[in-house]
Design a protein around this motif. Structure first.
Motif, mmCIF file in Angstrom:
data_model
loop_
_atom_site.group_PDB
_atom_site.id
_atom_site.type_symbol
_atom_site.label_atom_id
_atom_site.label_comp_id
_atom_site.label_asym_id
_atom_site.label_seq_id
_atom_site.Cartn_x
_atom_site.Cartn_y
_atom_site.Cartn_z
ATOM 1 N N ASP A 524 12.952 67.128 62.442
ATOM 2 C CA ASP A 524 11.819 67.563 63.257
ATOM 3 C C ASP A 524 10.590 66.681 63.047
ATOM 4 O O ASP A 524 9.719 66.608 63.926
ATOM 5 C CB ASP A 524 11.483 69.026 62.944
ATOM 6 C CG ASP A 524 12.460 69.996 63.612
ATOM 7 O OD1 ASP A 524 13.059 69.603 64.638
ATOM 8 O OD2 ASP A 524 12.635 71.121 63.091
ATOM 9 N N ALA A 528 13.771 60.618 67.330
ATOM 10 C CA ALA A 528 15.186 60.430 67.671
ATOM 11 C C ALA A 528 15.401 59.018 68.254
ATOM 12 O O ALA A 528 14.451 58.396 68.745
ATOM 13 C CB ALA A 528 15.613 61.496 68.678
ATOM 14 N N ASP A 554 19.205 64.913 68.533
ATOM 15 C CA ASP A 554 18.126 65.858 68.246
ATOM 16 C C ASP A 554 18.389 66.557 66.908
ATOM 17 O O ASP A 554 19.409 66.322 66.246
ATOM 18 C CB ASP A 554 17.980 66.880 69.361
ATOM 19 C CG ASP A 554 19.304 67.553 69.713
ATOM 20 O OD1 ASP A 554 20.112 67.815 68.791
ATOM 21 O OD2 ASP A 554 19.540 67.807 70.910
#
Length: 615
Positions: A524, A528, A554
């Motif tokens: 997070d 990506a 992701d």
């Protein structure tokens, strides 16, 4: 430590003491003393023998301290248990250096190594240098000095040349000297250095760099005592325009073991040695005969402007084999100029006048002497020919053919021997008269095609070498404090990248995660696409083990891939410690390389690099 005499003072000595001199040619000291006298050494000779007043018409002395002046150099071949006392006596007498022929020191185990260290301490305490032990001594035609008892020296005279040789093997030095002199190849100085207990290879290379009688330097090496000094010495040689050629033992595991047992030399990594030679301008060969042939060619001929070869032969089959062997060595065949073809056309029909190899037997006159001389002259003058190789088979008059080759080379408009050329004399006794003539004419020949091609391949190595700038540490790099907190030993990927980042190497962002849930959290905070790698001290080759997953789009995919990987590797590697995974931003580049470092004695830490890797 006391001051030592410059090496040149005792390698070109004004006086020599022979400890153990006698008139008995069955003894080492007897042969050495006889050869020293026979070859006309012009300095003072002090034979040391307490049982004789005269030897070969010279006054003998009972001990080294009884000589009129301290000898510049002493040579001794006494039993091992007497060497220490002999070294102590020479040092006390003011001798500058001693050659120790005796073996069974560090080449024979721990006890011998301890005794060797002791005699070095004795010599240094008295300001004396040592050559050896476990060596065969010195052959120095430039100084008319023979401190060697090899049967190869029982000849009328020592051929003088401008090749200097340093060898860790005494028997090999004498063999090379013997084989070379039968082909008319002479030396300036030859040094057998044995165990290098004190003076090492670099000392002798340095001497030959400064020596006015030496143009080319040859080395037979088993192991280096001081790699840095050796590389500095050969760099000096390159700067001075003196080529250095080396044959290194220990390319294989068995060769390295044999080298150590021979002279107690740590052979070290051959690949690292070869890389250091390429960077320092040393031509590395694997055959002593080829080394001397190349050295003789470098000493006699002008370096070629190009490497294209021409073949002039008495045999069509021999020419074809030679062409194949040159191709194996990456030496191209020359395309002859129109001038050369026109010059050959009166002697050859049609396509034969443009052929390379040139088969003398295919000439209209069947290989007459006139054909040979003219063809050789044309090849030596051809600007597209850099090297000329003449393999000669058994023929009605081998001597006359070879003489015509020499005449043609000398008649070339570009001057005698203006480019490297070698005759390969393939006949046995039928070629002996030709060999005698070639020695008299100082033309280079050998008996083996393999030897000639290996020598010519040395020119390719010389041309491929480039002088690279000396690496300098950037001034803005951090000091060792940048490594604070990083434990010594094998580093994991995260710690290794931290070290690289501290020194300015760009690394992709990432962080370790002990659980799949934590891997999601790490993702997070990154961009990506992602890559996930196993984190385990027991799994080094991650890709092979299935411990790398690429192109994860992701955070959900990162969590799923991490959970699957940890479960799979727990089953396939039950004994491995699994500390989690590393999540990183994935980056692609057009070039993938492996860069590393390792310790490679005696060179220290070396950087390794190569193409490849898993993208």
């Amino acid at each position: 430590m006391p001051d030592f005499a410059p090496v040149a003072e005792f390698l070109r000595p004004r006086s020599v003491a022979v400890i153990g001199a006698s008139e008995d040619l069955t003894k080492f000291g007897g042969r050495l003393f006889r050869l020293l006298v026979q070859h006309g050494y012009e300095g003072a000779i002090y034979p040391i023998n307490p049982k004789r007043d005269m030897l070969l018409g010279m006054k003998a002395y009972p001990s080294i301290d009884a000589t009129p002046t301290a000898p510049d150099i002493a040579v001794m071949a006494v039993p091992r248990d007497h060497v220490r006392d002999a070294v102590r006596a020479c040092a006390a007498a003011g001798t500058k250096a001693a050659v120790i022929i005796t073996a069974k020191f560090s080449d024979a185990g721990a006890e011998g190594a301890a005794l060797e260290a002791e005699i070095v301490r004795e010599a240094r305490a008295g300001g004396m240098r040592l050559i050896g032990p476990n060596c065969l001594g010195i052959i120095s035609p430039a100084s008319r000095l023979t401190l060697c008892a090899s049967p190869a020296l029982f000849v009328d005279s020592l051929p003088l040349g401008d090749i200097g040789m340093v060898s860790q093997s005494g028997a090999l030095m004498a063999t090379i000297f013997d084989r070379a002199q039968t082909r008319g190849i002479g030396f300036s100085h030859c040094f057998s250095i044995g165990n290098q207990a004190d003076l090492d290879l670099a000392d002798f290379v340095d001497f030959l760099v400064d020596d006015p009688d030496t143009r080319v330097i040859c080395c037979y090496i088993e192991g280096l005592k001081d790699a840095g000094r050796f590389l500095r010495a050969v760099e000096r040689a390159r700067a001075d325009g003196k080529p250095v050629i080396a044959v290194k033992a220990g390319r294989t595991e068995h060769g390295a073991a044999a080298a150590f047992s021979h002279t107690a030399s740590l052979a070290g990594s051959y690949d690292v040695f070869a890389a250091a030679c390429r960077g320092s301008g040393v031509v590395l060969l694997d055959d002593p005969d080829a080394m001397i042939t190349l050295a003789a060619s470098l000493a006699r001929y002008v370096p070629p402007r190009r490497l294209d070869a021409a073949i002039l032969t008495t045999s069509g089959g021999g020419g074809a084999i030679t062409a194949d062997r040159l191709a194996d060595a990456a030496i191209p065949l020359a395309a002859l100029t129109d001038t050369t073809r026109q010059g050959l056309s009166p002697d050859f029909d049609g396509p034969a006048a443009a052929a390379n190899p040139i088969d003398m037997g295919a000439a209209r006159s069947g290989g007459s002497v006139a054909v040979v001389e003219n063809a050789m002259r044309l090849l030596m003058e051809d600007e597209c020919v850099g090297l000329v190789l003449a393999p000669i088979t058994t023929a009605p008059d081998v001597r006359l053919i070879c003489e015509s080759l020499v005449n043609g080379a000398e008649a070339a408009a570009s001057g005698p021997y203006a480019k490297p050329w070698i005759i390969v004399l393939q006949p046995g006794q039928a070629g002996d008269a030709a060999r005698r003539m070639l020695r008299e004419r100082k033309a280079l020949y050998c008996d083996s095609l393999d030897e000639a091609i290996r020598a010519f391949a040395g020119y390719r190595s010389l041309r491929a070498m480039q002088r690279f700038p000396v690496c300098a540490r950037p001034t803005d790099l951090p000091d060792a404090s940048a490594l604070a907190g990083i434990e010594a030993g094998a580093l994991g990927e995260d710690a290794a990248k931290a070290v690289l980042a501290a020194y300015g190497v760009a690394v992709n962002r990432g962080a370790p995660a002990s659980t799949p849930e934590r891997a999601r959290q790490v993702a997070d905070g990154l961009a990506a696409p992602f890559v996930v790698k196993i984190l385990s001290p027991d799994i080094v080759h991650k890709s092979d083990a299935g411990g790398v997953v690429l192109d994860l789009p992701d955070a959900d995919a990162v969590e799923e891939a991490s959970r699957a990987m940890l479960g799979r590797l727990a089953r396939t590697h039950p004994n491995a410690r699994l500390d989690g995974v590393v999540v990183q931003e994935m980056r692609r580049a057009p070039l993938v390389m492996l860069i590393g470092a390792r310790r490679a004695p005696p060179f220290g830490t070396v950087v390794t690099g190569g193409g490849g890797g898993v993208v």
